[in-house]
Write a protein that holds these residues in place. Structure first.
Motif, mmCIF file in Angstrom:
data_model
loop_
_atom_site.group_PDB
_atom_site.id
_atom_site.type_symbol
_atom_site.label_atom_id
_atom_site.label_comp_id
_atom_site.label_asym_id
_atom_site.label_seq_id
_atom_site.Cartn_x
_atom_site.Cartn_y
_atom_site.Cartn_z
ATOM 1 N N LEU A 298 -1.893 -9.323 2.855
ATOM 2 C CA LEU A 298 -2.310 -10.789 3.159
ATOM 3 C C LEU A 298 -3.211 -11.423 2.146
ATOM 4 N N ALA A 299 -4.060 -10.510 1.622
ATOM 5 C CA ALA A 299 -5.020 -10.965 0.823
ATOM 6 C C ALA A 299 -5.713 -12.276 1.160
ATOM 7 N N GLN A 300 -6.313 -12.029 2.179
ATOM 8 C CA GLN A 300 -7.058 -13.253 2.685
ATOM 9 C C GLN A 300 -6.509 -14.489 2.980
ATOM 10 N N SER A 301 -5.291 -14.436 3.099
ATOM 11 C CA SER A 301 -4.518 -15.673 3.540
ATOM 12 C C SER A 301 -3.853 -15.471 4.806
ATOM 13 N N ASP A 302 -3.370 -16.661 5.535
ATOM 14 C CA ASP A 302 -2.611 -16.331 6.817
ATOM 15 C C ASP A 302 -1.539 -16.000 6.525
ATOM 16 N N THR B 207 1.092 -19.223 5.877
ATOM 17 C CA THR B 207 1.106 -19.689 4.452
ATOM 18 C C THR B 207 1.926 -18.647 3.509
ATOM 19 N N ILE B 208 1.668 -17.159 3.754
ATOM 20 C CA ILE B 208 2.464 -16.315 2.904
ATOM 21 C C ILE B 208 3.823 -16.364 3.025
ATOM 22 N N ALA C 299 5.265 -19.522 1.468
ATOM 23 C CA ALA C 299 5.292 -19.691 -0.037
ATOM 24 C C ALA C 299 6.427 -18.549 -0.445
ATOM 25 N N ALA C 300 6.585 -17.550 0.121
ATOM 26 C CA ALA C 300 7.570 -16.402 -0.421
ATOM 27 C C ALA C 300 8.778 -16.957 -0.011
ATOM 28 N N LYS D 26 9.656 -20.127 -0.062
ATOM 29 C CA LYS D 26 10.188 -21.209 -1.122
ATOM 30 C C LYS D 26 10.521 -20.475 -2.379
ATOM 31 N N VAL D 27 10.004 -19.269 -2.863
ATOM 32 C CA VAL D 27 10.144 -18.730 -4.193
ATOM 33 C C VAL D 27 11.342 -18.054 -3.900
ATOM 34 N N LEU E 8 5.783 -7.627 5.188
ATOM 35 C CA LEU E 8 5.109 -7.895 3.827
ATOM 36 C C LEU E 8 5.887 -7.160 2.724
ATOM 37 N N LEU F 45 9.217 -8.459 1.721
ATOM 38 C CA LEU F 45 9.221 -9.574 0.929
ATOM 39 C C LEU F 45 8.611 -9.449 -0.557
ATOM 40 N N LYS F 46 7.541 -8.515 -0.446
ATOM 41 C CA LYS F 46 6.884 -8.183 -1.631
ATOM 42 C C LYS F 46 7.858 -7.687 -2.737
ATOM 43 N N LEU G 204 10.675 -10.263 -3.790
ATOM 44 C CA LEU G 204 10.258 -11.002 -5.028
ATOM 45 C C LEU G 204 9.797 -10.341 -6.027
#
Lengths: 1031, 234
Positions: free
Chosen positions: A899-903, A906-907, A910-911, A913-914, A980, A983-984, A987
């Motif tokens: 999550l890299a300090q994001s919620d 949001t992740i 963003a993912a 959208k890309v 995660l 998704l990772k 991408l």
């Protein structure tokens, strides 16, 4: 009962056939689970050898004797297990094998089960399993010798080899010192039978020539003769297990055949030995036996001038093992299997290790009286154990193991063994507790109450169905199980009481005609009361069936309603007889009026002499114990203390405290089982005779009207009021004792508290969040059908144990039975003892590991299923807890890193959208992964805000407790990590694809320029070719 | 919590954006590639046709009529060579190839063959007769042999496109024949040419040639055969 036991069976005929093997030789080598599940610990006599560790069971002694010399490279160990046929010798060897570790780096094992029946397979087993040698050439020779010839040819080959041995090889015996006249006579006869050597050393006019006579030759080669049997044994399966001697008998000589006499007498040289044989056949038979011993290895190819022999293979194997510092363990389930090749084996037994050979640790079973073991071997036996019928000392326990095994079934027992692993000791499921997908049998309570149980070590209470105590005893004493003049062996009991009877019961219960008519010939049929007093005026097949049940199951007393129902016995409107529903507490319904003319004999006829010191007949002992049990059970009335004992665990606890065996009627048969704590002792006295009479009067009549009884009320010293008061006082006293014992045993509300707390912990272990377990009602009402959270990896053992808790320790039942208020005998409670149960939940939540540990230790008696379930859950949680905890924390770290300090939302946004743009441009990878990608993005969005914050900083100080703290969140964490990860990965692959697609090969401007030039050339050519060269 | 996205998202985002941008270029290059392939194929066939046509340009080749749409597509392609339309490329190739295969090639073969036949005329028969008449080693015999060799090249005319060598051979044959004509007296030339025809030469024509034949000691090579004048000479 919403469901009925009528026609119910908890086994099938197929199960019987696949699990009950009276002859262990028929049990396949890979059926250790079946074998161990049915094995009854044996006590055996240590007939020879040094002292062993105390307190070991029989088979443990054999194992101990076998392994005690491990590490002593100077000598072999020889352990003999002897006993009669069917006594269980092979069981012991097999048990030893099942408990030796194949992977132990101190030794290698060569195990020959009795299932191997042909000599060829026996040899193959030996040479292929002998460590460190290649016996393929040896087996090729054996196969060549016996593989492609007929049984007749092989027998003839044996006979010709015998003749050769008698002619050339077997030497005359010389006299020994101290030879008796008889020994001398036999020796001289033997030497004469060999014949005289001619100038070339060939013996003539001896047994070898006699064997060439057509009649004797034919006789020895006949189908039922020894030679044919030996030939058969080498080639095809043939059970020779009970044959103790591979020796010739007088039947192997055609002494009564005139043709044989005629042929022998026609040759002058043979006439004398024919006379000798006819008069004294034994020396000839011995000599033939010696010749056969020489002939077998030659005919079978086991001894050869060239190539390997058994001896050389053994030696090389032992040398190879010695070089590695290993020992060789030999286990033979039946030494008689080796028959005529046992010489090679015995040679090995006596060859001590020295400096070059590995020591042997040998354990073998052999039938007492097996006469072929040479003295050289007998003298070297380190330990000898004699098996008697010890397995039969507690026959109900012995048989109950099989009843349980049959109910569990082959697949389940194999699966249980496989799941438990080789080191587990308590892996055998109790079918009564687990047969419905791990849950108790739906009829367990009723069945155990009606048919009774046997306490089996390691298993718990095993139901006797379709037997009860009395029926089992009648079966064990019946002519099938105990035929006159034949020793009773475990094998016989299995064949009759388990195998045959269960198959019959299966059929007849299904058909609704159990107990079937022939059962009178199979069980010990003893009927004391006249038929009329048992079944009244009933007639016909159903009445006879009822009679059989009353005599064999009821000891001529009323049958428990559970038996009546299970057998579907006719209990409708009845003319008369003792088949009645159970009495209300302490009372029985009034009996039919009996006219004075039909009055029965008073029980005092037996009770009065008993009170004076005489023995009470068995049937009366049974009768009074049953009566006392029934009356006291009704009197206990534990429901007033919020204990429900009509069925279920409460009933079972009560049954364990109060059964027919709880009454020790002195001067009568029937020992009180050691497991019965504090029996009610009824000494032989006039007062106790009066008490039993009074109690029985009330039991049968339900009133104190002395002129309305089935028998006369005595006049001498039997004041009704006194008797009544005495009976009431005695039962009140006993009932109070039982109530106290019950409370002691169940530790108050302990079982309910324990079951509830363990259930709450189990639910947490399965991932139920604490918010769903808030309060007694929530825990009790939570569904047991919790989907398996497969994403939480490495928790399967815990999940299994937790699900077992939900099945085997049903907290609702315990709460209902031990901590609930209800009306009357209704099963459904009105209120729970919330305060006591709630405190248990708090304790379980505070420190689950401590709660489980305490439950496992404290409730072994009061709630054994709960204790066992708690123990197993704790063990499952404890095993690998640190690893699991590390994995859980690692998972949390991965989520945080991902999550890299994001919620998460949001992740995910963003993912997605890309990904969406990439999908639109046909560059999303994997090409078909877009729908899954969106699902995983949704999974990520679903993560609870603040999840990570909740997880960090948790530390209970105890790995198990900390794990359970984390457990409810693990699925979510794992779900997030997996989402995660997906998704990772997508991408990353998509980015790589995008980079690939970003590469452009060629300059479009330059390409356009070239195209322009080429178009001009085309135009030039076209102008040459078309009219006038113009457009 | 921050709004900073992990690198695996930002990296992918940038890569996708860049790839989206170059997609148009990639498509343009792809169509240009296809145009080039078409042009390569056409330029593989056109030179041979054009060379053949050039040999007859102004004489036996006057060209074929191309459809206006072909010229229109050519113009369009030339004008839009930076971003050619794939459909135009395909249509242009299809129409031009039809024109070349169904008209240009066929006409070239037909017209060349007609031209050859017209030029050669009765040369083969004359060469044969003079070879017989002059015999080996004579001037006339040698010229007739040369002529015969040259005209044999055209036996399969009309089956392949003409080359420079074919035109040259035709010119050599014409020149050789002209030389033979110059070498022979007029009466002899008329006689020989008549004699190669199916009806043969009349005795009248023979008179004009007899002296020359005698002078050349070729009288022994002539045989008189009576006929109706309609039959083919042997």
């Amino acid at each position: 009962m919403s469901e009925t036991m009528k026609a119910f069976r908890c086994w099938s005929t197929a199960d019987v056939r696949r699990t009950v093997y009276s002859d262990i030789g028929a049990l396949s080598i890979d059926a250790d689970a079946v074998f161990l599940a049915a094995h009854t610990p044996m006590s055996i006599k240590h007939a020879k050898g040094g002292a062993l560790a105390p307190g070991l069971s029989g088979e443990q002694q054999v194992l101990s004797a076998l392994v005690e010399d491990f590490g002593d490279s100077e000598r072999n160990t020889l352990v003999a297990v002897t006993g009669g046929s069917g006594a269980g010798k092979s069981h012991i060897i097999r048990w030893v094998h099942a408990h030796l570790r194949a992977a132990d780096d101190r030794y290698r094992i060569l195990y020959v089960p009795r299932a191997i029946q042909t000599l060829r397979e026996l040899l193959r087993r030996l040479v292929t399993e002998l460590p460190g040698v290649d016996g393929s050439d040896f087996m090729k020779r054996i196969d060549a010798a016996v593989g492609n010839i007929s049984e007749e040819q092989l027998a003839d080959k044996l006979l010709e080899e015998m003749r050769y041995a008698l002619t050339w090889q077997i030497e005359e015996q010389s006299s020994g010192s101290g030879e008796s006249d008889e020994e001398r006579g036999r020796r001289e006869d033997r030497n004469n039978l060999l014949g005289e050597r001619d100038e070339n050393g060939k013996r003539r006019d001896g047994l070898a020539d006699l064997l060439a006579l057509p009649e004797l030759n034919r006789w020895l080669l006949r189908k039922e003769g020894l030679l044919r049997e030996v030939a058969r044994t080498s080639q095809t399966e043939s059970s020779r297990r009970d044959r103790q001697h591979d020796r010739f008998t007088v039947d192997d000589l055609p002494l009564q055949k005139a043709q044989f006499a005629k042929e022998a007498r026609s040759r002058a040289g043979l006439r004398d030995i024919h006379n000798l044989i006819v008069e004294f056949p034994d020396p000839a038979l011995d000599l033939l036996g010696d010749a056969l011993e020489v002939a077998v290895p030659r005919a079978f190819g086991t001894r050869s001038a060239e190539g390997d022999t058994l001896e050389s293979l053994f030696r090389r194997s032992r040398e190879a093992l010695r070089a590695e510092g290993l020992e060789l363990v030999l286990l033979f389930e039946d030494l008689a299997q080796f028959g005529l090749i046992d010489g090679e084996l015995y040679d090995q037994f006596v060859i001590q290790p020295g400096d070059e050979l590995a020591p042997l640790r040998v354990a073998y079973a052999v039938t007492t009286g097996h006469g072929r073991i040479p003295k050289t071997v007998l003298g070297r036996i380190t330990h000898e154990f004699e098996v008697d019928d010890s397995a039969l000392r507690d026959r109900p326990v012995f048989l109950a193991r099989y009843l349980n095994l049959v109910r569990v079934g082959r697949e389940n027992i194999d699966a249980a063994r496989a799941a438990a692993g080789p080191d587990s000791t308590d892996w055998i499921p109790n079918a009564c507790d687990t047969r419905e997908d791990g849950s108790p049998c739906r009829f367990r309570s009723e069945c155990h109450a009606g048919f009774g149980t046997v306490e089996v070590g390691g298993l718990g209470r095993v139901g006797l169905f379709p037997y009860n105590d009395h029926a089992l005893q009648r079966a064990l004493d019946g002519p099938q199980a105990r035929p006159p003049g034949v020793p009773v062996t475990p094998r016989r009991l299995l064949e009759t009481v388990v195998q045959a009877e269960l198959v019959r019961a299966d059929t007849h219960l299904a058909a609704g005609d159990y107990p079937y008519p022939e059962i009178k010939n199979r069980f010990d049929w003893q009927q004391e009361l006249p038929e009329e007093s048992l079944i009244g005026s009933r007639q016909g097949p159903e009445a006879e069936r009822l009679l059989r049940a009353l005599v064999l199951w009821g000891a001529e007393r009323p049958l428990p309603p559970q038996i009546v129902e299970a057998f579907g016995l006719p209990v409708g409107p009845k003319p008369a007889g003792p088949v009645v529903p159970p009495p209300p507490p302490g009372r029985r319904p009034p009996p039919p009026q009996v006219p004075p003319s039909s009055k029965e004999q008073t029980p005092l006829a037996q009770l009065a002499p008993w009170g004076g010191g005489k023995e009470l007949p068995n049937v009366d002992v049974d009768r009074y114990r049953t009566m006392l049990r029934d009356m006291l059970t009704a009197r206990v009335q534990l429901d007033q203390d919020l204990y429900y004992t009509e069925r279920g665990e409460g009933r079972e606890v009560l049954n364990s405290l109060l059964s027919v065996k709880s009454f020790d009627i002195k001067g009568g048969y029937g020992r009180v089982a050691a497991s019965v704590n504090r029996p009610f002792e009824i000494e032989q006295s006039r007062e106790n005779a009066r008490f039993l009479f009074g109690a029985y009067w009330w039991y049968i009549h339900g009133h104190w009207k002395t002129d309305e009884g089935r028998w006369d009320w005595p006049t001498d010293g039997y004041q009704v009021g006194e008797v009544m008061a005495e009976v009431e006082a005695r039962f009140d006293d006993w009932a109070e004792q039982i109530r106290q014992r019950f409370k002691e045993k169940v530790k108050g509300r302990g079982p309910a508290r324990a079951a509830l707390g363990v259930r709450a912990i189990a639910l947490r272990a399965l991932g139920v969040p604490p918010t769903d377990l808030d309060g007694v009602a929530a825990v009790l009402r939570h569904s047991d059908a919790i989907p398996e959270q497969r994403e939480v990896q490495d928790w399967e053992p815990v999940h299994l144990a937790a699900r077992a808790v939900l099945r085997r320790a049903p907290a609702r039942d315990y709460a209902n039975q031990f901590a609930a208020v209800r009306q009357g005998t209704a099963a459904n409670p009105q209120l729970y003892a919330i305060a006591e149960l709630g405190s248990a939940l708090r304790e379980a939540a505070e420190s689950p590991s401590a709660f489980l540990r305490a439950t496992a230790a404290d409730y072994q008696d009061a709630a054994p299923l709960v204790a066992l379930a708690a123990k197993e859950l704790l063990t499952a949680l404890d095993t690998g807890a640190l690893d699991r905890l590390a994995a859980a924390k690692d998972l949390t770290t991965k989520l945080a890193d991902g999550l890299a300090q994001s919620d998460p939302v949001t992740i995910a946004d963003a993912a997605e959208k890309v990904g969406q743009r990439a999908a639109r441009e046909n560059m999303f990878r994997p090409a078909d992964g877009w729908p899954t990608f969106r699902q995983q993005a949704d999974r990520l969005r679903d993560l609870r805000p603040g999840l990570l914050a909740d997880l960090t900083g948790r530390s209970a100080g105890n790995p198990v407790d900390e794990l359970l703290e984390l457990r409810p969140y693990l699925k979510e964490v794992m779900s997030g990590v997996q989402a995660l990860r997906y998704l990772k990965k997508c991408l990353e692959d998509t980015a790589a694809q995008a980079v690939r697609q970003s590469r452009v090969h060629g300059d479009p401007g330059q390409l356009a320029q070239v195209a322009r030039e080429d178009l001009s050339r085309v135009e030039e050519f076209m102008r040459i070719l078309v009219d006038g060269g113009t457009a | 919590m921050t709004d900073v996205l992990p690198a695996w998202i930002t990296v992918a985002e940038a890569a996708v954006k860049q790839a989206s941008d170059v997609a148009g270029t990639r498509d343009r290059i792809a169509v240009l590639g296809k145009l080039q392939e078409v042009l390569d194929r056409l330029l593989g066939d056109l030179p041979a046709l054009a060379e053949a046509a050039a040999l007859g340009n102004g004489s036996w080749w006057i060209g074929v009529t191309a459809p206006p749409s072909l010229w229109a597509d050519l113009r369009k392609l030339q004008q839009t060579a930076d971003t050619p339309n794939e459909n135009t490329v395909q249509r242009f190739e299809r129409e031009l190839r039809d024109l070349l295969n169904q008209q240009v090639r066929v006409r070239l073969l037909e017209r060349w063959a007609a031209h050859v036949r017209e030029v050669i005329g009765e040369m083969p028969e004359a060469a044969k007769a003079l070879k017989e008449l002059g015999g080996a080693g004579t001037r006339i015999g040698n010229l007739a042999t040369d002529l015969d060799r040259e005209v044999r090249r055209f036996q399969s005319v009309g089956k392949r496109l003409p080359t420079e060598a074919d035109v040259h051979a035709l010119r050599v044959a014409t020149e050789t024949f002209d030389q033979i004509e110059r070498e022979l007296p007029a009466g002899v030339r008329d006689f020989v040419i008549a004699a190669t025809r199916p009806e043969g030469a009349s005795l009248d024509l023979f008179d004009g040639a007899r002296d020359w034949l005698a002078e050349q000691t070729l009288l022994g090579s002539v045989r008189v055969r009576f006929g109706t004048g309609a039959e083919r000479a042997p």
